[in-house]
Design a protein around this motif. Structure first.
Motif, PDB file in Angstrom:
ATOM      1  N   THR A  19     -10.907  -6.681  -8.749  1.00  0.00           N
ATOM      2  CA  THR A  19      -9.811  -5.749  -8.480  1.00  0.00           C
ATOM      3  C   THR A  19     -10.011  -5.100  -7.121  1.00  0.00           C
ATOM      4  O   THR A  19      -9.405  -4.082  -6.823  1.00  0.00           O
ATOM      5  N   ARG A  32      -5.339 -10.404  -7.687  1.00  0.00           N
ATOM      6  CA  ARG A  32      -5.749  -9.804  -8.962  1.00  0.00           C
ATOM      7  C   ARG A  32      -5.198 -10.597 -10.141  1.00  0.00           C
ATOM      8  O   ARG A  32      -3.996 -10.761 -10.267  1.00  0.00           O
ATOM      9  N   SER A  48       0.809  -1.227   0.000  1.00  0.00           N
ATOM     10  CA  SER A  48       0.000   0.000   0.000  1.00  0.00           C
ATOM     11  C   SER A  48       0.837   1.269   0.000  1.00  0.00           C
ATOM     12  O   SER A  48       0.298   2.345  -0.207  1.00  0.00           O
ATOM     13  N   ASP A 105      -0.665   1.021 -12.627  1.00  0.00           N
ATOM     14  CA  ASP A 105      -1.329  -0.278 -12.752  1.00  0.00           C
ATOM     15  C   ASP A 105      -2.226  -0.177 -13.970  1.00  0.00           C
ATOM     16  O   ASP A 105      -3.240   0.520 -13.944  1.00  0.00           O
ATOM     17  N   VAL A 106      -1.850  -0.870 -15.039  1.00  0.00           N
ATOM     18  CA  VAL A 106      -2.601  -0.717 -16.286  1.00  0.00           C
ATOM     19  C   VAL A 106      -3.903  -1.505 -16.304  1.00  0.00           C
ATOM     20  O   VAL A 106      -4.708  -1.355 -17.211  1.00  0.00           O
ATOM     21  N   GLY A 107      -4.123  -2.338 -15.280  1.00  0.00           N
ATOM     22  CA  GLY A 107      -5.367  -3.099 -15.242  1.00  0.00           C
ATOM     23  C   GLY A 107      -5.377  -4.211 -16.258  1.00  0.00           C
ATOM     24  O   GLY A 107      -4.330  -4.679 -16.716  1.00  0.00           O
ATOM     25  N   GLY A 108      -6.599  -4.640 -16.599  1.00  0.00           N
ATOM     26  CA  GLY A 108      -6.719  -5.698 -17.590  1.00  0.00           C
ATOM     27  C   GLY A 108      -6.674  -7.097 -17.000  1.00  0.00           C
ATOM     28  O   GLY A 108      -6.649  -8.072 -17.740  1.00  0.00           O
ATOM     29  N   GLY A 133       0.362   0.649  -8.963  1.00  0.00           N
ATOM     30  CA  GLY A 133      -1.026   0.758  -8.492  1.00  0.00           C
ATOM     31  C   GLY A 133      -1.188   1.036  -7.014  1.00  0.00           C
ATOM     32  O   GLY A 133      -2.316   1.128  -6.526  1.00  0.00           O
ATOM     33  N   GLN A 134      -0.098   1.148  -6.256  1.00  0.00           N
ATOM     34  CA  GLN A 134      -0.227   1.342  -4.806  1.00  0.00           C
ATOM     35  C   GLN A 134      -0.088   2.820  -4.439  1.00  0.00           C
ATOM     36  O   GLN A 134      -0.721   3.672  -5.069  1.00  0.00           O
ATOM     37  N   GLY A 135       0.672   3.132  -3.392  1.00  0.00           N
ATOM     38  CA  GLY A 135       0.675   4.496  -2.887  1.00  0.00           C
ATOM     39  C   GLY A 135       1.625   5.454  -3.575  1.00  0.00           C
ATOM     40  O   GLY A 135       1.776   6.590  -3.131  1.00  0.00           O
ATOM     41  N   GLY A 136       2.268   4.994  -4.637  1.00  0.00           N
ATOM     42  CA  GLY A 136       3.207   5.858  -5.334  1.00  0.00           C
ATOM     43  C   GLY A 136       2.770   6.136  -6.749  1.00  0.00           C
ATOM     44  O   GLY A 136       1.574   6.175  -7.051  1.00  0.00           O
TER      45      GLY A 136
END
Lengths: 270, 270
Positions: free
Chosen positions: A134, A141, A93, A126-129, A119-122
Motif C-alpha cells: 500500500t 494497490r 493526490s 479507502d477501506v483497505g483490504g 484515500g487521497q487528499g479529500g
C-alpha cells in the motif's frame, strides 16, 4: 528517458501496447453489477456557503467495498423543470475543488458534483483490504491479489455511482450529463463515461492511467507512474511476471474502457 | 530550509519539542496488552537457500488487526544449548535483506530475524481500515481517527511480536537479544527495545519517526516526512488543529518510547 516520442503521424494511428485481459468485458460487467446492487443511500448536508445563485451541499454515499464516499454538490437555485449536470474529478493526490470554484457552472444552470477519490487528499474512505503493498501510487494497490481487489476498480466505480445518484435526481435531465477532469481526473472522466454510456459529453484532459506497458518502455515510470518502478523492483525484480502484471493492470487501463463511451468527447489541447 | 541546526552544545541538551500525549503510557500499555493477547501462530517454512552454516526460513505470523506479517529467519546449524539472536528492521518503503546478507551474523552464532514492515516493499500485510488518507507516508495514516488506529502503532507492535516469538524459541537465549536497523529501521529498533525492555542491546542508526514538530519547524517536511506537508495542506491548511495533530503524532514519536529502553544503546555515527 526518450526526449521525443513517435512521430505525430505514427501517434495518430498508435493503438497502445498494454495487453488487454481476455475477460475485460466480463470483469467490468461484473463490477457494474456489484455497484448497481448497492444502495448508495446518498446524504445531502447543506454547506454553509453563501451564494446568490446556488445551494451547496456535502454529499456522502456508500459505494463498493463498503466505502463511504464524499463529493461536493452544487445545485442552482430556482430550478424549473430539469437541468443539465456536470461531474468533476480531481488529479492524483488531490481533492475536489472548493464550492466557490464550482459556482461558474452552477451560474450557467448546471448541477455540479465533484468527487473525492478514495484515500487521497479529500474525505472519501479507502477501506483497505488490498493484497500487496500500500506504499506507493494507488494503481498498484491490489496487484498481488484477485483483479476484483484492485483499488482503481473501486475508484472507477465510484464515478459511476456518482453518475447514478446525480442522474436519478428528479431535477436533473439524465440525458444531459457531462464529465470532466485533468490527469487522474481525466482518467476518471473516461472511466465514468465508459461505465455510464448515457453520459452525453465528456472532456478528459491529459488522462492518466493508460498504456502502462508503454510508460515502462519509455522509462516514464516516475512521478504519478512511480508505482510501476516500485512494484517491479520490490516484487518482481527479474520481471518474471511482467506479462501477468501488465495484463492485470490492463483491467484498469482506460484505453480498454474507452470503446464503451457513447458521449461526444472533447480532448482539450494542453 | 535552515542549512544549520542548533549548536552542537545546544543539541546535546535538546529534549525535543513535539507534545507528549498525557496518556502516552496508558496508550502503549493497552497496545502491548492487545498484542500479547494474540496468538501469533508462527509458521517457519524452509527456504531453498544452500548454506553450510545456517538454515533459512520464511517466517509468517499473525499480529495486531489480524495482519499476517512476514520476516526472514536464519538459524545457525548445530546449535548446542541456547544462542543469542538479532532482530533487524529495514528503512521506509523497503523490505528485509536477502538471506545471504543475514548469514554474517548467523556465521557468528546468532539467530537472525528480519521483519518486513506492513504494506511496504515486502510481504507483510497492511490490512487497511485507517481513518483518513492512505496516500502518503505511513506515519500519517490513521491521523483522522482514534489514536489506536494509527498504522505506525501496529508497525511498532509487529517488532514486539517478532521479539516475543524469537525470545520464546527454546534454542534462543532470551537474555541475549539485540535489535538494529537504519532510518525507519532505526525507529523500529528504538520501538522494539522500548516495548520489549528485556532486549539487551540495540543499535538504532539515524532513527526516523521522531520530533515531528521540530521537523515542521525546520521546514524538513519532505522526503520521508512529506506526509506532514501533505496532511496539513489537504486536511488542516489553516493549522487550526496543529496542536492536536502533533499531539496525536506524539503517540508514535520514538522519543517518548525511548525512556522505556533498558538495553545498552549504541548510536553509530553516520
Amino acid at each position: 528517458m526518450p526526449t521525443v516520442d513517435m512521430s505525430l503521424e505514427r501517434l495518430r494511428v498508435y493503438q497502445g501496447v498494454n495487453p488487454r485481459p481476455a475477460d475485460f468485458d466480463e470483469y467490468w460487467d461484473r463490477a457494474l453489477a456489484e455497484m448497481n446492487a448497492i444502495d448508495p443511500a446518498p446524504v445531502f448536508t447543506p454547506a454553509d456557503v453563501p451564494s446568490a445563485i446556488a445551494e451547496c451541499y456535502h454529499l456522502t454515499f456508500r459505494s463498493t467495498k463498503g466505502a463511504r464516499i464524499y463529493a461536493r454538490f452544487v445545485k442552482p437555485k430556482n430550478i424549473c423543470g430539469k437541468v443539465p449536470a456536470l461531474l468533476m474529478f480531481h488529479g492524483l493526490s488531490g481533492s475536489c475543488d472548493s464550492f466557490c470554484k464550482m459556482l461558474n457552472y452552477a451560474s450557467q444552470g448546471y448541477v455540479v458534483a465533484f468527487l473525492d477519490s478514495r484515500g487521497q487528499g479529500g474525505l472519501s474512505e479507502d477501506v483497505g483490504g488490498v493484497s500487496g503493498t500500500t506504499y506507493t501510487t494507488p494503481f498498484v494497490r491490489g496487484l498481488d491479489g484477485d483483479p476484483d481487489g484492485l483499488l482503481c476498480r473501486d475508484l472507477f466505480l465510484d464515478t459511476a455511482m456518482l453518475a447514478r445518484i446525480v442522474m436519478g435526481l428528479d431535477y436533473v435531465d439524465e440525458t444531459r450529463v457531462g464529465a470532466t477532469g485533468g490527469s487522474q481526473g481525466g482518467a476518471l472522466t473516461v472511466a465514468c463515461a465508459a461505465l455510464v454510456p448515457s453520459i452525453k459529453l465528456c472532456a478528459p484532459i491529459y488522462p492518466y492511467l493508460s498504456d502502462y506497458r508503454r510508460v515502462w518502455d519509455m522509462d516514464l515510470d516516475k512521478g504519478a507512474y512511480e508505482g510501476l518502478r516500485y512494484y517491479f523492483r520490490h516484487f518482481d525484480p527479474r520481471h518474471e511476471r511482467e506479462q501477468e502484471i501488465f495484463e492485470k493492470l490492463g483491467y484498469i487501463d482506460i484505453q480498454f474502457l474507452a470503446p464503451r463511451i457513447r458521449a461526444k468527447v472533447l480532448m482539450p489541447p494542453v
